[in-house]
Design an enzyme around this catalytic site. Structure first.
Site, PDB file in Angstrom:
ATOM      1  N   CYS A 158      -3.301   6.072  13.823  1.00  0.00           N
ATOM      2  CA  CYS A 158      -4.784   6.473  14.362  1.00  0.00           C
ATOM      3  C   CYS A 158      -5.046   4.951  14.796  1.00  0.00           C
ATOM      4  CB  CYS A 158      -5.584   7.044  13.558  1.00  0.00           C
ATOM      5  SG  CYS A 158      -7.080   7.428  14.074  1.00  0.00           S
TER       6      CYS A 158
ATOM      7  N   HIS B 157       2.469  11.534  22.123  1.00  0.00           N
ATOM      8  CA  HIS B 157       1.391  11.554  23.342  1.00  0.00           C
ATOM      9  C   HIS B 157       1.972  12.060  24.605  1.00  0.00           C
ATOM     10  CE1 HIS B 157      -2.081   9.506  21.227  1.00  0.00           C
ATOM     11  NE2 HIS B 157      -0.967   8.913  20.862  1.00  0.00           N
TER      12      HIS B 157
ATOM     13  N   GLU C 180      -7.051  15.834  21.488  1.00  0.00           N
ATOM     14  CA  GLU C 180      -6.142  15.300  20.343  1.00  0.00           C
ATOM     15  C   GLU C 180      -5.464  16.370  19.431  1.00  0.00           C
ATOM     16  OE1 GLU C 180      -7.067  12.502  17.584  1.00  0.00           O
ATOM     17  OE2 GLU C 180      -8.410  11.246  19.115  1.00  0.00           O
TER      18      GLU C 180
ATOM     19  N   CYS D  95      -9.637   7.947  21.928  1.00  0.00           N
ATOM     20  CA  CYS D  95      -8.448   7.703  21.102  1.00  0.00           C
ATOM     21  C   CYS D  95      -7.771   6.653  21.396  1.00  0.00           C
ATOM     22  CB  CYS D  95      -7.644   9.322  21.740  1.00  0.00           C
ATOM     23  SG  CYS D  95      -5.933   9.367  20.749  1.00  0.00           S
ATOM     24  N   GLY D  96      -7.488   6.088  20.194  1.00  0.00           N
ATOM     25  CA  GLY D  96      -6.782   4.501  20.379  1.00  0.00           C
ATOM     26  C   GLY D  96      -5.568   4.584  20.887  1.00  0.00           C
TER      27      GLY D  96
ATOM     28  N   GLY E  97      -4.025   7.090  21.964  1.00  0.00           N
ATOM     29  CA  GLY E  97      -3.862   7.626  23.406  1.00  0.00           C
ATOM     30  C   GLY E  97      -4.270   6.802  24.492  1.00  0.00           C
TER      31      GLY E  97
HETATM   32  N1  LIG Z   1      -4.904  13.356  16.521  1.00  0.00           N
HETATM   33  C1  LIG Z   1      -3.761  12.050  16.255  1.00  0.00           C
HETATM   34  C2  LIG Z   1      -4.255  11.378  15.151  1.00  0.00           C
HETATM   35  C3  LIG Z   1      -5.639  10.299  15.407  1.00  0.00           C
HETATM   36  C4  LIG Z   1      -5.087   9.589  16.774  1.00  0.00           C
HETATM   37  C5  LIG Z   1      -6.588   8.747  17.375  1.00  0.00           C
HETATM   38  N2  LIG Z   1      -7.818   9.178  16.924  1.00  0.00           N
HETATM   39  C6  LIG Z   1      -6.325   7.487  17.621  1.00  0.00           C
HETATM   40  O1  LIG Z   1      -7.531   6.849  17.653  1.00  0.00           O
HETATM   41  O2  LIG Z   1      -5.494   7.069  17.800  1.00  0.00           O
HETATM   42  C7  LIG Z   1      -2.435  12.887  16.006  1.00  0.00           C
HETATM   43  O3  LIG Z   1      -2.444  14.060  15.497  1.00  0.00           O
HETATM   44  O4  LIG Z   1      -1.484  12.103  16.227  1.00  0.00           O
END
Ligand SMILES: N[C@H](CCC[C@H](N)C(=O)O)C(=O)O
Length: 276
Positions: A75, A161, A210, A219-220, A222
Protein backbone atom coordinates in the site's frame (compact mmCIF):
# COMPACT_ATOMS: atom_id res chain seq x y z
CA UNK A 1 -10.49 -4.22 25.64
CA UNK A 2 -9.74 -0.71 24.30
CA UNK A 3 -7.69 -0.37 21.11
CA UNK A 4 -5.86 2.89 20.39
CA UNK A 5 -5.64 3.95 16.74
CA UNK A 6 -4.84 6.86 14.45
CA UNK A 7 -7.05 7.82 11.53
CA UNK A 8 -4.76 8.95 8.70
CA UNK A 9 -4.96 9.85 5.04
CA UNK A 10 -2.70 10.16 2.03
CA UNK A 11 -4.43 12.26 -0.65
CA UNK A 12 -7.79 11.15 0.71
CA UNK A 13 -6.95 7.42 0.66
CA UNK A 14 -7.79 6.85 4.29
CA UNK A 15 -6.52 4.46 6.90
CA UNK A 16 -6.98 3.21 10.42
CA UNK A 17 -3.50 2.67 11.83
CA UNK A 18 -2.80 0.52 14.88
CA UNK A 19 0.40 -0.80 16.33
CA UNK A 20 0.71 -4.35 17.64
CA UNK A 21 3.81 -3.29 19.61
CA UNK A 22 2.20 -1.40 22.51
CA UNK A 23 -1.04 -3.40 22.26
CA UNK A 24 -2.32 -6.60 20.68
CA UNK A 25 -5.59 -7.51 18.99
CA UNK A 26 -6.38 -10.70 17.07
CA UNK A 27 -7.31 -9.49 13.58
CA UNK A 28 -9.99 -11.41 11.68
CA UNK A 29 -11.60 -10.45 8.34
CA UNK A 30 -14.89 -9.96 10.21
CA UNK A 31 -13.31 -7.53 12.71
CA UNK A 32 -11.58 -5.58 9.90
CA UNK A 33 -14.86 -5.34 7.98
CA UNK A 34 -16.71 -4.13 11.08
CA UNK A 35 -14.10 -1.40 11.60
CA UNK A 36 -14.01 -0.33 7.92
CA UNK A 37 -17.78 0.21 7.75
CA UNK A 38 -18.34 3.96 7.23
CA UNK A 39 -21.71 3.89 9.05
CA UNK A 40 -21.36 1.34 11.81
CA UNK A 41 -17.59 1.46 12.28
CA UNK A 42 -14.62 3.81 11.97
CA UNK A 43 -14.57 3.78 8.16
CA UNK A 44 -11.44 3.41 6.03
CA UNK A 45 -10.05 2.09 2.74
CA UNK A 46 -7.33 0.08 4.46
CA UNK A 47 -6.21 -0.93 7.96
CA UNK A 48 -2.45 -0.59 8.54
CA UNK A 49 -0.81 -2.65 11.27
CA UNK A 50 2.62 -1.75 12.65
CA UNK A 51 4.59 -4.66 14.08
CA UNK A 52 8.01 -5.17 15.58
CA UNK A 53 10.73 -6.27 13.13
CA UNK A 54 11.43 -9.97 12.65
CA UNK A 55 14.98 -9.49 11.34
CA UNK A 56 17.98 -7.33 12.21
CA UNK A 57 18.49 -4.18 10.06
CA UNK A 58 14.71 -3.84 9.70
CA UNK A 59 13.00 -1.13 11.76
CA UNK A 60 9.40 -2.39 11.55
CA UNK A 61 7.05 -4.83 9.88
CA UNK A 62 3.84 -3.51 8.34
CA UNK A 63 0.68 -5.39 7.37
CA UNK A 64 -2.18 -4.12 5.23
CA UNK A 65 -5.86 -5.13 5.18
CA UNK A 66 -8.40 -3.88 2.65
CA UNK A 67 -11.83 -2.68 3.75
CA UNK A 68 -13.29 -6.06 2.68
CA UNK A 69 -11.03 -7.80 5.21
CA UNK A 70 -8.54 -9.22 2.69
CA UNK A 71 -4.86 -9.00 3.66
CA UNK A 72 -2.60 -7.66 0.91
CA UNK A 73 1.12 -7.07 0.44
CA UNK A 74 1.47 -3.44 -0.59
CA UNK A 75 0.00 0.00 0.00
CA UNK A 76 1.86 3.04 -1.28
CA UNK A 77 -0.18 5.79 0.38
CA UNK A 78 -0.26 3.62 3.48
CA UNK A 79 3.54 3.39 3.55
CA UNK A 80 3.78 7.18 3.79
CA UNK A 81 1.20 7.28 6.59
CA UNK A 82 3.00 4.40 8.32
CA UNK A 83 6.22 6.46 8.34
CA UNK A 84 4.49 9.49 9.84
CA UNK A 85 2.75 7.28 12.42
CA UNK A 86 5.89 5.64 13.84
CA UNK A 87 7.59 9.04 14.15
CA UNK A 88 4.54 10.77 15.71
CA UNK A 89 4.13 7.87 18.16
CA UNK A 90 7.85 8.11 18.96
CA UNK A 91 8.36 4.47 18.02
CA UNK A 92 11.47 5.70 16.21
CA UNK A 93 13.55 8.87 15.97
CA UNK A 94 14.80 7.97 12.50
CA UNK A 95 13.88 9.91 9.36
CA UNK A 96 14.98 7.06 7.10
CA UNK A 97 12.98 3.94 7.96
CA UNK A 98 13.32 0.36 6.70
CA UNK A 99 10.08 -1.60 6.79
CA UNK A 100 9.27 -5.15 5.80
CA UNK A 101 5.93 -6.12 4.30
CA UNK A 102 4.75 -9.49 2.98
CA UNK A 103 6.05 -8.41 -0.44
CA UNK A 104 9.54 -7.38 0.65
CA UNK A 105 11.47 -4.51 2.20
CA UNK A 106 10.71 -0.83 1.54
CA UNK A 107 12.81 2.23 2.30
CA UNK A 108 10.98 5.34 3.49
CA UNK A 109 12.36 8.84 3.97
CA UNK A 110 10.52 11.63 5.78
CA UNK A 111 11.51 14.81 3.92
CA UNK A 112 12.10 18.19 5.58
CA UNK A 113 8.76 19.46 4.24
CA UNK A 114 6.93 16.54 5.89
CA UNK A 115 6.30 14.69 2.64
CA UNK A 116 7.46 11.07 2.49
CA UNK A 117 9.53 9.45 -0.27
CA UNK A 118 9.13 5.70 -0.73
CA UNK A 119 11.34 3.32 -2.68
CA UNK A 120 8.53 1.11 -3.98
CA UNK A 121 10.91 -1.49 -5.40
CA UNK A 122 11.23 -2.82 -8.93
CA UNK A 123 7.96 -3.31 -10.84
CA UNK A 124 7.05 -6.92 -11.58
CA UNK A 125 6.21 -7.40 -15.25
CA UNK A 126 6.32 -11.18 -15.57
CA UNK A 127 2.72 -12.50 -15.59
CA UNK A 128 3.63 -15.05 -12.90
CA UNK A 129 4.72 -12.15 -10.62
CA UNK A 130 1.57 -10.05 -11.12
CA UNK A 131 -0.18 -12.68 -11.18
CA UNK A 132 -1.93 -12.69 -14.56
CA UNK A 133 -2.96 -15.67 -16.68
CA UNK A 134 -1.16 -14.94 -19.96
CA UNK A 135 0.86 -16.98 -22.47
CA UNK A 136 3.83 -14.58 -22.37
CA UNK A 137 5.00 -11.27 -20.89
CA UNK A 138 3.88 -8.26 -22.90
CA UNK A 139 3.39 -4.54 -22.53
CA UNK A 140 -0.23 -5.03 -23.58
CA UNK A 141 -2.79 -7.75 -22.84
CA UNK A 142 -6.23 -8.23 -24.41
CA UNK A 143 -8.86 -8.99 -21.79
CA UNK A 144 -12.38 -10.05 -22.80
CA UNK A 145 -14.90 -8.17 -20.67
CA UNK A 146 -18.68 -8.47 -21.26
CA UNK A 147 -19.00 -8.20 -25.07
CA UNK A 148 -15.80 -6.23 -25.53
CA UNK A 149 -12.03 -6.83 -25.61
CA UNK A 150 -10.01 -4.34 -23.58
CA UNK A 151 -6.30 -3.63 -24.04
CA UNK A 152 -4.57 -3.20 -20.67
CA UNK A 153 -1.11 -2.99 -19.23
CA UNK A 154 -0.33 -5.04 -16.12
CA UNK A 155 2.34 -4.82 -13.42
CA UNK A 156 2.97 -5.74 -9.82
CA UNK A 157 4.18 -3.19 -7.27
CA UNK A 158 4.03 -5.91 -4.65
CA UNK A 159 0.32 -6.01 -5.44
CA UNK A 160 -1.43 -6.58 -8.77
CA UNK A 161 -2.41 -3.70 -11.10
CA UNK A 162 -3.91 -3.38 -14.52
CA UNK A 163 -4.15 -0.03 -16.31
CA UNK A 164 -6.19 1.10 -19.29
CA UNK A 165 -6.10 4.33 -21.25
CA UNK A 166 -9.13 6.62 -21.33
CA UNK A 167 -9.77 9.82 -23.28
CA UNK A 168 -11.53 11.56 -20.38
CA UNK A 169 -10.95 10.46 -16.82
CA UNK A 170 -14.10 12.18 -15.54
CA UNK A 171 -16.39 10.03 -17.69
CA UNK A 172 -14.40 6.79 -17.31
CA UNK A 173 -16.76 3.85 -16.54
CA UNK A 174 -15.24 2.82 -13.19
CA UNK A 175 -18.61 1.75 -11.74
CA UNK A 176 -19.07 -0.90 -14.44
CA UNK A 177 -15.59 -1.83 -15.70
CA UNK A 178 -13.94 -1.54 -12.27
CA UNK A 179 -15.68 -4.48 -10.58
CA UNK A 180 -15.65 -6.58 -13.76
CA UNK A 181 -11.87 -6.24 -14.14
CA UNK A 182 -11.18 -6.40 -10.37
CA UNK A 183 -12.57 -9.94 -10.24
CA UNK A 184 -11.74 -11.05 -13.78
CA UNK A 185 -10.60 -14.68 -14.14
CA UNK A 186 -7.37 -13.48 -15.82
CA UNK A 187 -6.25 -12.19 -12.39
CA UNK A 188 -6.17 -15.15 -9.97
CA UNK A 189 -5.64 -12.87 -6.94
CA UNK A 190 -8.00 -10.15 -8.28
CA UNK A 191 -6.50 -6.81 -9.35
CA UNK A 192 -6.45 -3.04 -8.79
CA UNK A 193 -7.76 -1.25 -11.88
CA UNK A 194 -6.27 2.09 -13.01
CA UNK A 195 -7.94 4.38 -15.57
CA UNK A 196 -5.28 6.72 -16.99
CA UNK A 197 -5.64 9.85 -19.12
CA UNK A 198 -2.28 11.02 -20.50
CA UNK A 199 -2.04 14.84 -20.47
CA UNK A 200 1.65 15.06 -21.44
CA UNK A 201 4.86 13.01 -21.15
CA UNK A 202 5.20 14.28 -17.58
CA UNK A 203 1.58 14.52 -16.41
CA UNK A 204 -1.25 12.01 -16.19
CA UNK A 205 -4.68 11.98 -14.55
CA UNK A 206 -5.61 8.71 -12.84
CA UNK A 207 -8.58 7.15 -11.08
CA UNK A 208 -8.25 3.73 -9.44
CA UNK A 209 -10.87 1.14 -8.64
CA UNK A 210 -9.02 -0.69 -5.89
CA UNK A 211 -9.14 -4.42 -5.17
CA UNK A 212 -11.03 -4.91 -1.92
CA UNK A 213 -12.01 -1.26 -1.49
CA UNK A 214 -13.62 0.13 -4.66
CA UNK A 215 -12.76 3.56 -6.06
CA UNK A 216 -10.49 5.49 -3.70
CA UNK A 217 -9.44 9.14 -3.74
CA UNK A 218 -5.88 8.02 -4.47
CA UNK A 219 -3.82 4.84 -4.86
CA UNK A 220 -0.06 5.12 -4.40
CA UNK A 221 0.89 1.74 -5.82
CA UNK A 222 -1.64 2.38 -8.60
CA UNK A 223 0.09 5.66 -9.47
CA UNK A 224 3.40 3.78 -9.67
CA UNK A 225 1.94 1.02 -11.83
CA UNK A 226 0.27 3.53 -14.18
CA UNK A 227 3.53 5.47 -14.63
CA UNK A 228 5.47 2.24 -15.29
CA UNK A 229 2.96 1.06 -17.88
CA UNK A 230 2.72 4.49 -19.51
CA UNK A 231 6.53 4.59 -19.77
CA UNK A 232 6.62 1.07 -21.25
CA UNK A 233 4.09 2.31 -23.82
CA UNK A 234 6.60 5.12 -24.57
CA UNK A 235 4.01 7.75 -23.61
CA UNK A 236 5.77 9.02 -20.46
CA UNK A 237 9.21 10.24 -19.39
CA UNK A 238 11.08 9.16 -16.24
CA UNK A 239 9.43 11.65 -13.87
CA UNK A 240 5.67 12.06 -13.91
CA UNK A 241 3.12 14.12 -11.98
CA UNK A 242 0.23 11.75 -11.28
CA UNK A 243 -2.95 13.72 -10.61
CA UNK A 244 -5.53 11.72 -8.65
CA UNK A 245 -8.92 12.88 -7.38
CA UNK A 246 -7.39 13.44 -3.92
CA UNK A 247 -4.22 15.20 -5.07
CA UNK A 248 -0.85 14.70 -6.76
CA UNK A 249 2.06 12.27 -6.42
CA UNK A 250 5.56 12.58 -7.89
CA UNK A 251 6.55 9.24 -9.43
CA UNK A 252 9.99 8.49 -10.86
CA UNK A 253 11.25 5.40 -12.70
CA UNK A 254 14.27 5.06 -15.02
CA UNK A 255 13.05 1.77 -16.49
CA UNK A 256 14.38 -1.78 -16.34
CA UNK A 257 15.30 -3.12 -12.92
CA UNK A 258 15.42 0.35 -11.38
CA UNK A 259 13.13 0.98 -8.42
CA UNK A 260 10.06 3.20 -8.63
CA UNK A 261 10.18 6.26 -6.34
CA UNK A 262 7.03 7.89 -4.98
CA UNK A 263 6.85 11.16 -3.05
CA UNK A 264 3.71 12.57 -1.48
CA UNK A 265 1.95 13.72 1.71
CA UNK A 266 0.62 11.84 4.72
CA UNK A 267 -1.50 13.33 7.48
CA UNK A 268 -3.05 12.31 10.80
CA UNK A 269 -6.73 13.29 10.94
CA UNK A 270 -7.44 12.26 14.54
CA UNK A 271 -6.53 9.73 17.20
CA UNK A 272 -9.14 7.56 18.83
CA UNK A 273 -9.97 4.45 20.78
CA UNK A 274 -12.40 1.65 20.03
CA UNK A 275 -13.67 -1.02 22.41
CA UNK A 276 -13.79 -4.65 21.28
N1 LIG B 1 -6.24 -2.22 -2.70
C1 LIG B 1 -4.82 -2.57 -2.75
C2 LIG B 1 -4.13 -2.26 -1.40
C3 LIG B 1 -4.07 -0.75 -1.11
C4 LIG B 1 -3.28 0.00 -2.15
C5 LIG B 1 -3.47 1.51 -2.20
N2 LIG B 1 -4.33 2.11 -1.21
C6 LIG B 1 -2.13 2.23 -2.29
O1 LIG B 1 -2.02 3.39 -1.87
O2 LIG B 1 -1.19 1.63 -2.88
C7 LIG B 1 -4.69 -4.07 -3.07
O3 LIG B 1 -5.64 -4.83 -2.81
O4 LIG B 1 -3.63 -4.45 -3.58
Amino acid sequence: MVIHFSKMQGLGNDFMVIDQITQYVRLTPELVRSWSDRHFGIGFDQLLVVEAPKKPDIDFCYRIFNADGSEVNQCGNGARCFARYVVEKQLTAKRKITVETNSGVMYLTIEKDGQVTVNMGTPGLNPDRIPLLADAQSTQYNIAVANDVLTVGAASMGNPHCVLLVEDIDSAPLETLGPMLESHDAFPERVNVGFMQVISRSHVRLRVYERGAGETMACGSGACAAMVIGKLWNMLDSQVRVELPGGELDIQWKGGDNPVWMTGPAETVYQGTIRI
